[in-house]
Design a protein around this motif. Structure first.
Motif, PDB file in Angstrom:
ATOM      1  N   ALA A 435       0.301  -1.564 -29.136  1.00  0.00           N
ATOM      2  CA  ALA A 435       0.368  -2.459 -27.978  1.00  0.00           C
ATOM      3  C   ALA A 435       1.300  -1.877 -26.908  1.00  0.00           C
ATOM      4  N   LEU A 436       2.426  -1.325 -27.331  1.00  0.00           N
ATOM      5  CA  LEU A 436       3.356  -0.691 -26.391  1.00  0.00           C
ATOM      6  C   LEU A 436       2.692   0.506 -25.711  1.00  0.00           C
ATOM      7  N   VAL A 437       2.006   1.320 -26.489  1.00  0.00           N
ATOM      8  CA  VAL A 437       1.307   2.488 -25.942  1.00  0.00           C
ATOM      9  C   VAL A 437       0.251   2.044 -24.936  1.00  0.00           C
ATOM     10  N   ALA A 438      -0.470   0.977 -25.261  1.00  0.00           N
ATOM     11  CA  ALA A 438      -1.516   0.468 -24.360  1.00  0.00           C
ATOM     12  C   ALA A 438      -0.925  -0.009 -23.041  1.00  0.00           C
ATOM     13  N   VAL A 439       0.202  -0.703 -23.111  1.00  0.00           N
ATOM     14  CA  VAL A 439       0.860  -1.179 -21.888  1.00  0.00           C
ATOM     15  C   VAL A 439       1.278  -0.006 -21.009  1.00  0.00           C
ATOM     16  N   VAL A 440       1.888   0.997 -21.617  1.00  0.00           N
ATOM     17  CA  VAL A 440       2.310   2.183 -20.869  1.00  0.00           C
ATOM     18  C   VAL A 440       1.091   2.867 -20.251  1.00  0.00           C
ATOM     19  N   ALA A 441       0.020   3.003 -21.031  1.00  0.00           N
ATOM     20  CA  ALA A 441      -1.189   3.670 -20.554  1.00  0.00           C
ATOM     21  C   ALA A 441      -1.783   2.949 -19.350  1.00  0.00           C
ATOM     22  N   ILE A 442      -1.875   1.637 -19.431  1.00  0.00           N
ATOM     23  CA  ILE A 442      -2.476   0.852 -18.346  1.00  0.00           C
ATOM     24  C   ILE A 442      -1.611   0.888 -17.092  1.00  0.00           C
ATOM     25  N   VAL A 443      -0.317   0.610 -17.255  1.00  0.00           N
ATOM     26  CA  VAL A 443       0.574   0.510 -16.096  1.00  0.00           C
ATOM     27  C   VAL A 443       0.707   1.863 -15.390  1.00  0.00           C
ATOM     28  N   VAL A 444       0.988   2.908 -16.148  1.00  0.00           N
ATOM     29  CA  VAL A 444       1.221   4.226 -15.540  1.00  0.00           C
ATOM     30  C   VAL A 444      -0.061   4.770 -14.913  1.00  0.00           C
ATOM     31  N   SER A 445      -1.191   4.655 -15.605  1.00  0.00           N
ATOM     32  CA  SER A 445      -2.457   5.151 -15.049  1.00  0.00           C
ATOM     33  C   SER A 445      -2.837   4.396 -13.786  1.00  0.00           C
ATOM     34  N   PHE A 446      -2.712   3.079 -13.817  1.00  0.00           N
ATOM     35  CA  PHE A 446      -3.099   2.251 -12.672  1.00  0.00           C
ATOM     36  C   PHE A 446      -2.207   2.556 -11.464  1.00  0.00           C
ATOM     37  N   VAL A 447      -0.903   2.538 -11.689  1.00  0.00           N
ATOM     38  CA  VAL A 447       0.032   2.749 -10.583  1.00  0.00           C
ATOM     39  C   VAL A 447      -0.080   4.184 -10.039  1.00  0.00           C
ATOM     40  N   SER A 448      -0.162   5.166 -10.921  1.00  0.00           N
ATOM     41  CA  SER A 448      -0.281   6.567 -10.488  1.00  0.00           C
ATOM     42  C   SER A 448      -1.534   6.777  -9.652  1.00  0.00           C
ATOM     43  N   THR A 449      -2.642   6.217 -10.115  1.00  0.00           N
ATOM     44  CA  THR A 449      -3.902   6.376  -9.393  1.00  0.00           C
ATOM     45  C   THR A 449      -3.837   5.700  -8.026  1.00  0.00           C
ATOM     46  N   LYS A 450      -3.259   4.508  -7.987  1.00  0.00           N
ATOM     47  CA  LYS A 450      -3.123   3.792  -6.697  1.00  0.00           C
ATOM     48  C   LYS A 450      -2.304   4.624  -5.713  1.00  0.00           C
ATOM     49  N   ILE A 451      -1.201   5.189  -6.176  1.00  0.00           N
ATOM     50  CA  ILE A 451      -0.335   5.985  -5.301  1.00  0.00           C
ATOM     51  C   ILE A 451      -1.069   7.229  -4.814  1.00  0.00           C
ATOM     52  N   ILE A 452      -1.737   7.926  -5.722  1.00  0.00           N
ATOM     53  CA  ILE A 452      -2.448   9.154  -5.367  1.00  0.00           C
ATOM     54  C   ILE A 452      -3.570   8.875  -4.366  1.00  0.00           C
ATOM     55  N   LEU A 453      -4.347   7.832  -4.620  1.00  0.00           N
ATOM     56  CA  LEU A 453      -5.457   7.518  -3.713  1.00  0.00           C
ATOM     57  C   LEU A 453      -4.954   7.014  -2.364  1.00  0.00           C
ATOM     58  N   ALA A 454      -3.843   6.276  -2.378  1.00  0.00           N
ATOM     59  CA  ALA A 454      -3.272   5.791  -1.117  1.00  0.00           C
ATOM     60  C   ALA A 454      -2.782   6.957  -0.265  1.00  0.00           C
ATOM     61  N   GLN A 455      -2.114   7.912  -0.899  1.00  0.00           N
ATOM     62  CA  GLN A 455      -1.645   9.095  -0.167  1.00  0.00           C
ATOM     63  C   GLN A 455      -2.818   9.911   0.366  1.00  0.00           C
ATOM     64  N   ASP A 456      -3.876  10.015  -0.450  1.00  0.00           N
ATOM     65  CA  ASP A 456      -5.054  10.762  -0.026  1.00  0.00           C
ATOM     66  C   ASP A 456      -5.734  10.084   1.163  1.00  0.00           C
ATOM     67  N   GLN A 457      -5.797   8.767   1.108  1.00  0.00           N
ATOM     68  CA  GLN A 457      -6.398   8.006   2.211  1.00  0.00           C
ATOM     69  C   GLN A 457      -5.559   8.126   3.482  1.00  0.00           C
ATOM     70  N   LYS A 458      -4.241   8.136   3.304  1.00  0.00           N
ATOM     71  CA  LYS A 458      -3.343   8.261   4.447  1.00  0.00           C
ATOM     72  C   LYS A 458      -3.495   9.629   5.113  1.00  0.00           C
ATOM     73  N   LYS A 459      -3.651  10.680   4.314  1.00  0.00           N
ATOM     74  CA  LYS A 459      -3.867  12.010   4.861  1.00  0.00           C
ATOM     75  C   LYS A 459      -5.172  12.083   5.638  1.00  0.00           C
ATOM     76  N   ALA A 460      -6.210  11.406   5.101  1.00  0.00           N
ATOM     77  CA  ALA A 460      -7.511  11.413   5.754  1.00  0.00           C
ATOM     78  C   ALA A 460      -7.430  10.718   7.109  1.00  0.00           C
ATOM     79  N   VAL A 461      -6.672   9.623   7.171  1.00  0.00           N
ATOM     80  CA  VAL A 461      -6.515   8.881   8.442  1.00  0.00           C
ATOM     81  C   VAL A 461      -5.764   9.737   9.445  1.00  0.00           C
ATOM     82  N   ASN A 462      -4.687  10.438   8.982  1.00  0.00           N
ATOM     83  CA  ASN A 462      -3.904  11.266   9.875  1.00  0.00           C
ATOM     84  C   ASN A 462      -4.722  12.416  10.449  1.00  0.00           C
ATOM     85  N   LYS A 463      -5.583  12.986   9.604  1.00  0.00           N
ATOM     86  CA  LYS A 463      -6.443  14.064  10.072  1.00  0.00           C
ATOM     87  C   LYS A 463      -7.432  13.573  11.122  1.00  0.00           C
ATOM     88  N   ALA A 464      -7.918  12.325  10.902  1.00  0.00           N
ATOM     89  CA  ALA A 464      -8.875  11.755  11.861  1.00  0.00           C
ATOM     90  C   ALA A 464      -8.201  11.472  13.203  1.00  0.00           C
TER      91      ALA A 464
END
Length: 464
Positions: A435-464
């Motif tokens: 259960a602890l491993v599952a919590v870590v997996a969900i939280v870290v994967s979700f938050v990391s992906t959100k941050i990475i995609l947000a930064q990628d989207q921000k770069k795309a907007v700046n380029k535009a």
């Protein structure tokens, strides 16, 4: 009209008709269809099949990604196509599928192994989960270990594991295009009461090692492999009029003593070596092993190599009583893929249909079936997979530090398989670690992906 009838019709048409099909089988989520001539396959048409999350086409096999309903799709396809196993025996001039490099042979091996072990998994899951429930009832709810209920549940567990040689003998013989019942026959011989009672001590004076073959894998694999060559040789020398009764008789007369005297004991010894190697590997690498394995696991699934791990997992549970490698890395990886897919879904603003579909893929992956999410949402978004890797490394590290292990060999590890972590005594220690491993997996994967995609989207907007 069945749910997968239209899929079956379109798949058959785009595969070049039933005449171009050499074998049909399925694993936990994919309908696997081997074809004879690549030139007759319309790959673009196969990509748009209804009730499918996509396809994988490699080494003469199209894998249609269905999900949990794959067994229904398999049966529907057999009905619609009219394909019969006998058709696989017809020799055709098959086209080359690229260079015969390491990837080619790994794919070949994975495609061969999957139909042998995947059909056995439901029996193992059922037996393992029944044992976990029985232990919980005895340890926490006052059930007597000698009660009829507890004994019946124990019998179901034993049927799922003790008779592995019979199940694998059947599926392996089928995969080798022999009579499946002959493989099952040899498996039944390995675990029959007469042998296990210790009265079968020799064969014409040659000593037979007294080995227990219940729940084993390698002895029956070696035995059926030998049977294949014996069967092939006998076909050439026995007159057709005598084949029906003489070939099975001579096959068992040759294979049984060789298996009992040489192959069975050798396979049993090799099984022990597999368990010892895994224990050594985890000891040598320590807690670092799990994060590495969890990160690479999605790509093993992608290339079909995860199916080749099934025998290892089965062997570990049978010999050690637990699996601290393949089951854990699959559990971590699947949950991380699910959390990543859900993070991707939250970034989609203007397409409710796509957002809902990817969300459902994410939930399905959290429950252990990752192909729809991986192929339908993540592989086209490589940066999102960085989030998956970060989550898998983090959760794998926690799993490695606490020595997480599963006690049930089953498919589709995820949030619905926490009973896999109940040990033989009914302790919930590893369930809480999971259960602890599952919590870590969900939280870290979700938050990391959100941050990475947000930064990628921000770069795309700046380029535009």
């Amino acid at each position: 009209m069945g749910k997968y009838q239209e899929l079956s019709k379109q798949a058959l048409e785009n595969l070049g008709g039933v005449e171009n099909i050499s074998h049909v089988t399925h694993c936990a989520t994919r309908l696997r269809i081997d074809y004879k001539k690549k030139s007759l396959v319309n790959e673009e048409g196969l990509k748009d099949l209804p009730e499918s999350a996509g396809i994988v086409n490699k080494q003469g096999q199209v894998q249609i990604i269905i999900g949990p309903g794959v067994n229904d799709a398999y049966n529907e396809f057999l009905t619609v196509s009219g394909w019969q196993p006998d058709g696989a025996a017809k020799k055709v001039e098959e086209e080359e599928e690229g260079p015969h490099n390491v990837t080619y042979w790994l794919n070949k091996f994975g495609n061969f192994v999957a139909p042998i072990f995947m059909p056995v998994v439901p029996a193992m899951i059922t037996g393992g989960l029944i044992l976990a429930i029985k232990n919980l009832l005895v340890n926490y709810f006052g059930f007597s270990v000698d009660s009829g209920t507890a004994q019946l549940m124990l019998a179901i567990f034993q049927a799922g594991f003790t008779f592995l040689p019979v199940y694998i003998g059947y599926t392996l013989a089928s995969q080798l295009k022999m009579q499946p019942i002959m493989g099952a026959f040899l498996g039944a011989l390995l675990i029959c009461d007469k042998f296990n009672s210790g009265v079968v001590t020799d064969f014409f004076g040659i000593g037979i090692p007294q080995v227990s073959y219940g729940s084993t894998v390698l002895p029956i694999v070696l035995g059926v492999a030998f049977m294949f060559w014996v069967d092939k040789g006998l076909k050439k020398i026995i007159p057709e009029a005598l084949v029906f009764f003489l070939k099975p008789l001579l096959t068992m007369a040759i294979v049984a003593p060789v298996t009992f005297i040489i192959l069975g004991p050798a396979g049993n010894q090799l099984s022990g070596y597999v368990g010892q190697f895994v224990v050594w590997l985890t000891s040598a690498l320590g807690f670092i092993a799990q994060p590495i394995l969890a990160v690479i696991y999605p790509y093993m699934v992608m290339f079909g190599l995860d199916k080749a791990l099934s025998p290892i997992g089965i062997e570990l549970v049978a010999t050690l009583g637990y699996n601290s490698v393949t089951g854990v890395m699959g559990f971590v990886s699947n949950i991380c893929i699910g959390a990543t897919a859900l993070a991707v879904a939250t970034t989609i603003k203007n397409n409710k249909g796509q957002k809902g579909m990817i969300s459902s893929f994410g939930v399905t992956a959290l429950c252990g079936v990752t192909e729809p999410a991986f192929y339908g949402a993540l592989i086209s978004r490589p940066k999102a997979l960085i989030g998956t890797a970060i989550g898998a490394a983090s959760a794998g590290l926690v799993a490695g530090i606490f020595g997480l292990r599963v006690f049930v060999q089953g498919g589709c590890p995820g949030l619905l398989t926490f009973l896999f972590f109940v040990d033989q005594n009914g302790s919930l220690y590893y369930v809480w670690i999971a259960a602890l491993v599952a919590v870590v997996a969900i939280v870290v994967s979700f938050v990391s992906t959100k941050i990475i995609l947000a930064q990628d989207q921000k770069k795309a907007v700046n380029k535009a």
